[in-house]
Design an enzyme around this catalytic site. Structure first.
Site, PDB file in Angstrom:
ATOM      1  N   GLU A  82      -1.517  -8.303   3.639  1.00  0.00           N
ATOM      2  CA  GLU A  82      -0.240  -9.156   3.884  1.00  0.00           C
ATOM      3  C   GLU A  82       0.873  -9.141   2.340  1.00  0.00           C
ATOM      4  OE1 GLU A  82       2.027  -9.530   6.373  1.00  0.00           O
ATOM      5  OE2 GLU A  82       0.270  -9.118   7.661  1.00  0.00           O
ATOM      6  N   ASP A 222       0.968   0.305  13.420  1.00  0.00           N
ATOM      7  CA  ASP A 222       2.389   1.132  12.389  1.00  0.00           C
ATOM      8  C   ASP A 222       2.918   1.062  11.490  1.00  0.00           C
ATOM      9  OD1 ASP A 222       2.256  -1.745  11.439  1.00  0.00           O
ATOM     10  OD2 ASP A 222       4.058  -2.928  12.808  1.00  0.00           O
ATOM     11  N   GLU A 315       6.995 -11.286  21.716  1.00  0.00           N
ATOM     12  CA  GLU A 315       5.799  -9.901  21.305  1.00  0.00           C
ATOM     13  C   GLU A 315       5.394  -9.212  22.270  1.00  0.00           C
ATOM     14  OE1 GLU A 315       5.457 -10.550  18.211  1.00  0.00           O
ATOM     15  OE2 GLU A 315       3.284 -10.131  17.765  1.00  0.00           O
ATOM     16  N   GLU A 336      12.166  -5.849  13.870  1.00  0.00           N
ATOM     17  CA  GLU A 336      12.178  -4.891  14.287  1.00  0.00           C
ATOM     18  C   GLU A 336      13.035  -4.048  14.706  1.00  0.00           C
ATOM     19  OE1 GLU A 336       9.241  -6.556  14.529  1.00  0.00           O
ATOM     20  OE2 GLU A 336       8.158  -5.290  12.441  1.00  0.00           O
TER      21      GLU A 336
HETATM   22  C1  DMJ Z   1       6.553  -7.534   8.500  1.00  0.00           C
HETATM   23  O1  DMJ Z   1       5.781  -8.491   7.726  1.00  0.00           O
HETATM   24  C2  DMJ Z   1       6.196  -5.951   8.249  1.00  0.00           C
HETATM   25  O2  DMJ Z   1       7.413  -5.025   8.610  1.00  0.00           O
HETATM   26  C3  DMJ Z   1       5.207  -5.317   9.225  1.00  0.00           C
HETATM   27  O3  DMJ Z   1       5.181  -3.993   8.915  1.00  0.00           O
HETATM   28  C4  DMJ Z   1       5.110  -5.670  10.520  1.00  0.00           C
HETATM   29  N1  DMJ Z   1       5.941  -7.052  10.958  1.00  0.00           N
HETATM   30  C5  DMJ Z   1       5.863  -8.249   9.898  1.00  0.00           C
HETATM   31  C6  DMJ Z   1       7.010  -8.542  10.589  1.00  0.00           C
HETATM   32  O4  DMJ Z   1       7.714  -8.247  12.022  1.00  0.00           O
END
Ligand code: DMJ
Length: 522
Positions: A82, A222, A315, A336
């Protein structure tokens, strides 16, 4: 800025703030250090948005405020993934924008302060990679490094989504340690794939063993797929392309079911969880970059359908029962779906995507807008709100929606967006080899079917058999792995006459009665 700055994130209902950097991720820090007073996370995350909006004055003010006040020498345990995508990515991208001569920022007074901060942060990440496997710890204390008894569990995205930011940092500073650490971790992770080219979701960084074998394209995985492909775009290494191609075909083959993606066990390919998640909605956007527009469009429509059903995207949604997951009913203002809508509009110029964007904006205003900002939704079935506006709302959700309606910034530049929506330029100097589709003079504007098929040089690599087949008019391609049967009536004499199924990405074979199909399931 009124209620939260210089703290990390806004609490829009109570109009206060939260210093959330230490809490980023799923694991909670139990005791925040008493002297911990935030790192202006949302401000860092908003820097590139300010440039896209053309607000150079605010950008400049923010850059100088951060130069004077940001300090990473704090006793704070942060989530590496993060902190990388939000803070390091925000700083590196803003540094590039601040030094871009086409952006009329007052450059005389900018002395690389953001890059100096980024390098300091990058150095604080490096102890996390000192493991027997080179896979990084998920958590690191910015002041003291890896803490005693730190958890050795991390996720696939935690190890495999560091290469864009750390690679860019190395290219900008000339210090190879950041890119090398991220690449070593990525290679090690890739070596842990199964014979089906699938990965799990969680693993142990000390032993290099998988913990959770089930995975999909959502949480915990992802951005791993996203970064393989975007690293290929940004750095041009064939190695990234080869990893991505195998990983992508694995996903299409074992996770895809029609327009949906379920989870599967990496060892057997057998389906595990039949759930649509809000995070998965980035996938059609990635498919646009790949050139797999038809598959992107069909999945995107399903996400839009669920968004319309509830007004926002839950979610987790149970595909087999067509209901919201009982405990994951929230919508934390995730970007997204807006992101994929933006990419699909760029690829097709189909006004339907503008309408989707408009309905997303309307929903956000109707359900989540409050006096103090925009609030997350705790429960999409009741639209009860939660007192949190995540920093990605400005970094991504608003940015992609804005770019959908005004792509002036994007149209004149050759950038890739990181997973957190921070733009990085595609530069010849950073490239082993620049793919043709990313050379501006070769850009194609999609107008008809024929061009759609040839819109991306990437699809040539995914689907070579069809593309090289120039002696007869090519039948429509339905997905990147699709290779049509040699005869349009699907008749055949041998397996050689059959192609690759567009939905399952499996090779079709010739039946005893002379038709191509998916007769065997291996
Ligand atoms: C974001 O912090 C980034 O896109 C991360 O890869 C996963 N998704 C969150 C937001 O949904």
């Amino acid at each position: 800025m009124i209620y939260a700055f210089p703290h990390d994130e806004l609490k829009p209902l109570t109009r206060t703030f939260t210093d959330s950097l230490s809490e980023l991720g799923n694991l909670k820090l139990e005791h925040l250090p008493q002297d911990y007073n935030g790192s202006a996370l949302t401000l860092i995350e908003s820097l590139s948005s300010l440039i896209i909006l053309g607000n150079h004055t605010e950008f400049e003010r923010a850059v100088f405020w951060l130069s004077e006040n940001l300090n990473f020498d704090v006793d704070a345990r942060v989530n590496l993934f993060e902190c990388n995508i939000r803070v390091l990515g925000g700083l590196v991208s803003a540094h590039i924008l601040a030094t871009d001569s086409t952006i009329r920022f007052v450059q005389g007074s900018y002395m690389n302060q953001l890059l100096i901060l980024a390098k300091d942060l990058g150095q604080r990440f490096l102890p996390a990679f000192e493991t027997p496997t080179s896979l990084p710890y998920a958590w690191i204390n910015l002041k003291h490094g890896v803490m005693v008894n730190e958890t050795t569990e991390t996720s696939t995205s935690g190890c495999g989504s560091l290469i864009l930011e750390m690679g860019a940092l190395s290219r900008l500073t000339g210090d190879p340690r950041f890119e090398s650490a991220a690449l070593r971790a990525l290679r090690r992770l890739w070596s842990m794939r199964s014979s089906l080219n699938l990965l799990g979701t969680t693993l142990d960084v000390e032993t290099g063993e998988w913990i959770e074998y089930s995975s999909g394209i959502g949480a915990g995985v992802d951005s791993f797929y996203e970064y393989l492909y975007k690293a290929h775009i940004l750095f041009g290494k064939e190695e990234y392309w080869r990893m991505f191609q195998s990983a992508y075909l694995g996903v299409q083959k074992y996770f895809r079911y029609g327009p949906w993606y379920h989870e599967a066990d990496m060892r057997t390919g057998k389906a595990t969880y039949w759930q649509l998640t809000s995070l998965q909605a980035f996938w059609p956007g990635l498919q646009v970059l790949v050139g797999d527009i038809t598959a992107a469009n069909s999945s995107h429509r399903e996400f839009v359908h669920v968004w319309k059903k509830y007004g926002v995207l839950p979610e987790r949604y149970l595909l087999d029962h067509q209901i919201v997951h009982p405990t994951e009913k929230y919508y934390p203002l995730r970007p997204e779906l807006a992101e994929s809508t933006f990419y699909l509009y760029q690829a097709t110029k189909d006004p339907w995507y503008i309408e989707v964007g408009e309905s997303i904006v309307k929903s956000l205003n109707l359900y989540t807008r409050v006096n103090g900002g925009f609030a997350s939704v705790r429960d999409v079935t009741s639209m009860q709100l939660e007192d949190h506006q995540h920093s990605f709302f400005l970094a991504e959700t608003c940015k992609y929606l804005y770019l959908l309606f005004d792509d002036t910034f994007w149209a004149s530049r050759n950038y890739v967006f990181t997973t957190e929506g921070h733009p990085l330029p595609v530069l010849r100097d950073w490239h082993d080899r620049l793919p043709e589709a990313y050379i501006p003079s070769n850009w194609t504007y999609v107008k008809d079917d024929m061009q759609t098929r040839r819109a991306s040089s990437m699809s040539l690599q995914l689907c070579p058999a069809t593309m090289l087949d120039s002696w007869r008019p090519a039948p429509p391609i339905e997905s990147a792995c699709h290779i049509p049967d040699s005869r349009s009536d699907h008749r055949c004499l041998t397996d050689e006459d059959c192609g690759v199924d567009s939905t399952s990405c499996r090779r079709r074979s010739c039946s005893v009665s002379g038709y191509c199909g998916l007769w065997q399931f291996s």
